[in-house]
Design an enzyme around this catalytic site. Structure first.
Site, PDB file in Angstrom:
ATOM      1  N   ASN A 131       0.419  -1.643  -0.152  1.00  0.00           N
ATOM      2  CA  ASN A 131      -0.159  -0.509   0.016  1.00  0.00           C
ATOM      3  C   ASN A 131       0.945   1.169   0.491  1.00  0.00           C
ATOM      4  O   ASN A 131       0.171   2.015  -0.384  1.00  0.00           O
ATOM      5  CB  ASN A 131      -0.688  -0.068   0.790  1.00  0.00           C
ATOM      6  CG  ASN A 131      -0.823  -0.352   2.635  1.00  0.00           C
ATOM      7  OD1 ASN A 131       0.473  -1.133   2.544  1.00  0.00           O
ATOM      8  ND2 ASN A 131      -1.076   0.714   3.702  1.00  0.00           N
ATOM      9  N   LYS A 154      11.399  -8.362   1.582  1.00  0.00           N
ATOM     10  CA  LYS A 154      10.638  -9.167   1.457  1.00  0.00           C
ATOM     11  C   LYS A 154       9.372  -8.578   0.295  1.00  0.00           C
ATOM     12  O   LYS A 154       8.118  -8.373   1.426  1.00  0.00           O
ATOM     13  CB  LYS A 154      10.443 -10.678   1.602  1.00  0.00           C
ATOM     14  CG  LYS A 154       9.213 -11.732   0.879  1.00  0.00           C
ATOM     15  CD  LYS A 154       7.653 -11.345   0.057  1.00  0.00           C
ATOM     16  CE  LYS A 154       7.309 -12.073   0.043  1.00  0.00           C
ATOM     17  NZ  LYS A 154       5.822 -11.777  -0.906  1.00  0.00           N
ATOM     18  N   HIS A 155       9.606  -8.000  -0.560  1.00  0.00           N
ATOM     19  CA  HIS A 155       8.173  -7.176  -0.672  1.00  0.00           C
ATOM     20  C   HIS A 155       6.673  -8.055  -1.165  1.00  0.00           C
ATOM     21  O   HIS A 155       6.823  -8.711  -1.884  1.00  0.00           O
ATOM     22  CB  HIS A 155       8.480  -6.370  -2.023  1.00  0.00           C
ATOM     23  CG  HIS A 155       8.188  -4.799  -1.749  1.00  0.00           C
ATOM     24  ND1 HIS A 155       6.684  -4.164  -1.510  1.00  0.00           N
ATOM     25  CD2 HIS A 155       8.432  -3.447  -1.286  1.00  0.00           C
ATOM     26  CE1 HIS A 155       6.890  -3.239  -1.245  1.00  0.00           C
ATOM     27  NE2 HIS A 155       7.673  -2.565  -1.145  1.00  0.00           N
ATOM     28  N   GLY A 206       1.818  -5.550   7.743  1.00  0.00           N
ATOM     29  CA  GLY A 206       0.819  -6.592   7.227  1.00  0.00           C
ATOM     30  C   GLY A 206      -0.783  -6.676   7.840  1.00  0.00           C
ATOM     31  O   GLY A 206      -1.069  -6.064   8.962  1.00  0.00           O
ATOM     32  N   GLU A 228       3.806  -4.371  12.616  1.00  0.00           N
ATOM     33  CA  GLU A 228       2.752  -3.425  12.151  1.00  0.00           C
ATOM     34  C   GLU A 228       1.776  -4.025  11.439  1.00  0.00           C
ATOM     35  O   GLU A 228       2.062  -4.278  10.485  1.00  0.00           O
ATOM     36  CB  GLU A 228       3.690  -2.057  11.636  1.00  0.00           C
ATOM     37  CG  GLU A 228       3.025  -0.189  11.915  1.00  0.00           C
ATOM     38  CD  GLU A 228       2.031  -0.788  10.467  1.00  0.00           C
ATOM     39  OE1 GLU A 228       0.549  -1.182  10.827  1.00  0.00           O
ATOM     40  OE2 GLU A 228       2.114   0.215   9.364  1.00  0.00           O
ATOM     41  N   LEU A 229       0.600  -4.014  12.134  1.00  0.00           N
ATOM     42  CA  LEU A 229      -0.471  -4.800  11.634  1.00  0.00           C
ATOM     43  C   LEU A 229      -1.387  -4.133  11.296  1.00  0.00           C
ATOM     44  O   LEU A 229      -1.962  -2.396  10.882  1.00  0.00           O
ATOM     45  CB  LEU A 229      -0.581  -5.959  12.236  1.00  0.00           C
ATOM     46  CG  LEU A 229       0.450  -6.720  12.451  1.00  0.00           C
ATOM     47  CD1 LEU A 229      -0.404  -8.464  13.685  1.00  0.00           C
ATOM     48  CD2 LEU A 229       1.620  -7.317  11.585  1.00  0.00           C
ATOM     49  N   CYS A 262      -3.651   1.398   7.234  1.00  0.00           N
ATOM     50  CA  CYS A 262      -3.370   0.611   8.180  1.00  0.00           C
ATOM     51  C   CYS A 262      -4.372   2.276   9.573  1.00  0.00           C
ATOM     52  O   CYS A 262      -5.028   1.423  10.180  1.00  0.00           O
ATOM     53  CB  CYS A 262      -2.756   0.020   8.778  1.00  0.00           C
ATOM     54  SG  CYS A 262      -1.937  -1.826   8.353  1.00  0.00           S
ATOM     55  N   GLU A 359     -11.711  -4.849  10.041  1.00  0.00           N
ATOM     56  CA  GLU A 359     -11.249  -3.791   9.164  1.00  0.00           C
ATOM     57  C   GLU A 359     -11.695  -3.656   8.089  1.00  0.00           C
ATOM     58  O   GLU A 359     -11.142  -4.614   7.248  1.00  0.00           O
ATOM     59  CB  GLU A 359      -9.319  -3.706   9.097  1.00  0.00           C
ATOM     60  CG  GLU A 359      -8.904  -2.877   8.184  1.00  0.00           C
ATOM     61  CD  GLU A 359      -7.397  -2.735   8.296  1.00  0.00           C
ATOM     62  OE1 GLU A 359      -6.400  -1.720   8.910  1.00  0.00           O
ATOM     63  OE2 GLU A 359      -6.413  -4.162   8.492  1.00  0.00           O
TER      64      GLU A 359
END
Length: 466
Positions: A131, A154-155, A206, A228-229, A262, A359
């Site tokens: 994003n 690792k994108h 993610g 970071e979720l 997020c 979400e």
């Protein structure tokens, strides 16, 4: 998911990439390990010079890099160019401040020289989302590289050209080849990389399920993680708020990055005194946004990144409406090509429906009414997530209560949530742990080594020693 560039505005597949094989992965991990042994000895001055050059490249090539972002994930070109420039700002921040942040911390003890020295830990795997395909990476890479660590990226599989462009920028800036490498691998190949003893830690931005998996795998190998979720961030508006400013920010926050952030304002909680006025004007603002070609300067909002995300968002809205929620604007995906979904506002949302607590990773706002600050705080905290929060009030007592009582990693008063290099970024509850950015971020992947140089000439007192 295939590793490929698919234009989300048209559905056209532009370019595909083969995933690395086991031998290629091993070669890259070995290069990272070998590079780290020498790279950690480089000076802050050298690292700062290279990172400053990376900032210059990002600024010089911002439009070209922005087009890659827009092509791969659909954000508007203007916001993509802004993202490249924001990355440059992050690079400069750490280039200028890292040495001070990592200076020895002195501890005063009589008869001894004692201090903490921050030392890099080695190769760190970064599992990053699509994003904000540049900013998410650079807010990890800039502090990691300045600290003397090396990075493995690792994108997300739908932004491979962004991943390769970032690696190219860092190499052209002067960093050694093995200091930062892109791993074009599938999600199924991540576990083996985490298991590899040459990799010392992992960071992931993610989804909650992805975070659980990476944390579990890293924990089994006694390796640190930063997560970071997701977030279902509350945006609370009280009677004393500046409504013009609050409404404008609520529209911007919910549709930022096509609603795929997020920290978007997802649950808008309104005091009943201002709810009717706010709702009317907010719906007008959302409905007025221009949705279309993200490359056009006239577009306010582009498509969602993938067909799956479009289906997920549409499905969550449909289920919420079936449960009793009411649509005030939007609510139906288009019939044409591309992953377009209109700005949508829901109200009268029943508990148990997707829009109440889940979400929704798209431009869908859930509106709620409350009678007082107690109800506002209770509703805001009625979520498994706790990433950020935004509260709008000019009452100082209310401000203090929101700061103290909102269960989130961040609380912004009279301002929409944003990330900036100077302040720490991260969540609470199921939104993850650890921090990115500021001095907190650069310390996450360091060994804070305790050093005690005895100067007393006396035997150690071991009373009560472990």
């Amino acid at each position: 998911m295939a590793i490929s560039t698919v234009n989300p505005a048209t559905g056209e597949e532009i370019k595909t990439f083969d995933a690395l094989g086991d031998e290629e992965i091993d070669r890259k991990l070995q290069l990272a390990a070998e590079t780290f042994r020498e790279y950690k000895k480089t000076s802050f001055a050298d690292r700062s010079r290279w990172l400053t050059r990376a900032a210059e490249i990002l600024e010089e090539e911002a439009e070209e890099l922005g087009r890659i972002m827009t092509l791969e994930m659909g954000k508007t070109l203007a916001s993509a160019i802004g993202e490249a420039n924001k990355c440059a700002r992050g690079c400069r921040y750490y280039a200028e401040n890292a040495e001070k942040m990592l200076a020895d911390e002195q501890i005063k003890l009589e008869g001894a020289r004692t201090f903490v020295r921050y030392q890099p830990i080695g190769p760190v795997l970064a599992v990053m989302p699509w994003n904000f395909p540049f900013w998410q990476v650079f807010r990890f890479a800039a502090p990691a590289l300045m600290a003397g660590n090396v990075g493995l990226l690792k994108h997300a599989s739908n932004v491979p050209q962004c991943a390769l462009a970032i690696e190219d920028i860092i190499h052209r800036a002067g960093f050694p080849e093995g200091a930062f490498q892109t791993l074009l691998i599938s999600s199924g190949q991540v576990q083996a990389v985490i298991d590899d003893p040459r990799v010392r830690a992992a960071t992931l931005t993610g989804s909650e399920p992805a975070g659980r998996q990476v944390a579990s795998e890293a924990g089994g190998n006694i390796k640190k993680t930063v997560l970071e979720l997701g977030g279902s961030d509350p945006f609370i508006v009280m009677p004393s708020a500046d409504l013009d400013k609050a409404i404008s920010n609520a529209v911007t926050s919910r549709t930022l990055n096509n609603g795929q952030s997020c920290i978007n304002a997802k649950r808008i909680i309104l005091h009943e005194e201002i709810a009717e006025d706010f709702t009317r004007r907010y719906v007008e603002g959302m409905a007025a946004l221009e949705v279309g070609d993200p490359m056009s300067e006239n577009t306010d909002m582009g498509p969602l990144a993938t067909p799956q995300i479009l289906d997920d968002v549409s499905g969550q809205v449909d289920k919420s409406v079936e449960a009793g929620a009411r649509v005030l604007t939007g609510g139906k995906k288009g019939d044409g090509p591309g992953n377009f979904y209109p700005p949508t506002v829901l109200t009268d949302i029943p508990e148990g429906s997707p829009a109440y607590r889940e979400e929704i990773f798209g431009p869908v706002a859930s509106l709620f009414r409350v009678r007082n600050i107690d109800e506002a705080i209770a509703l805001a905290n009625d979520s498994d997530f706790g990433l950020s929060s935004s509260a709008w009030t000019n009452d100082s007592a209310e401000q203090d209560r929101f700061i103290d009582e909102l269960e989130a990693g961040m609380t912004y008063i009279n301002r929409m949530t944003e990330s900036t290099p100077e302040i720490p970024f991260g969540g609470a509850k199921n939104s993850g742990y650890g921090r990115e950015l500021s001095h907190f971020g650069i310390h996450e992947f360091m060994n804070p080594k305790t050093v005690w140089v005895d100067a007393s000439g006396e035997a150690a007192d071991t009373t009560g020693a472990e």
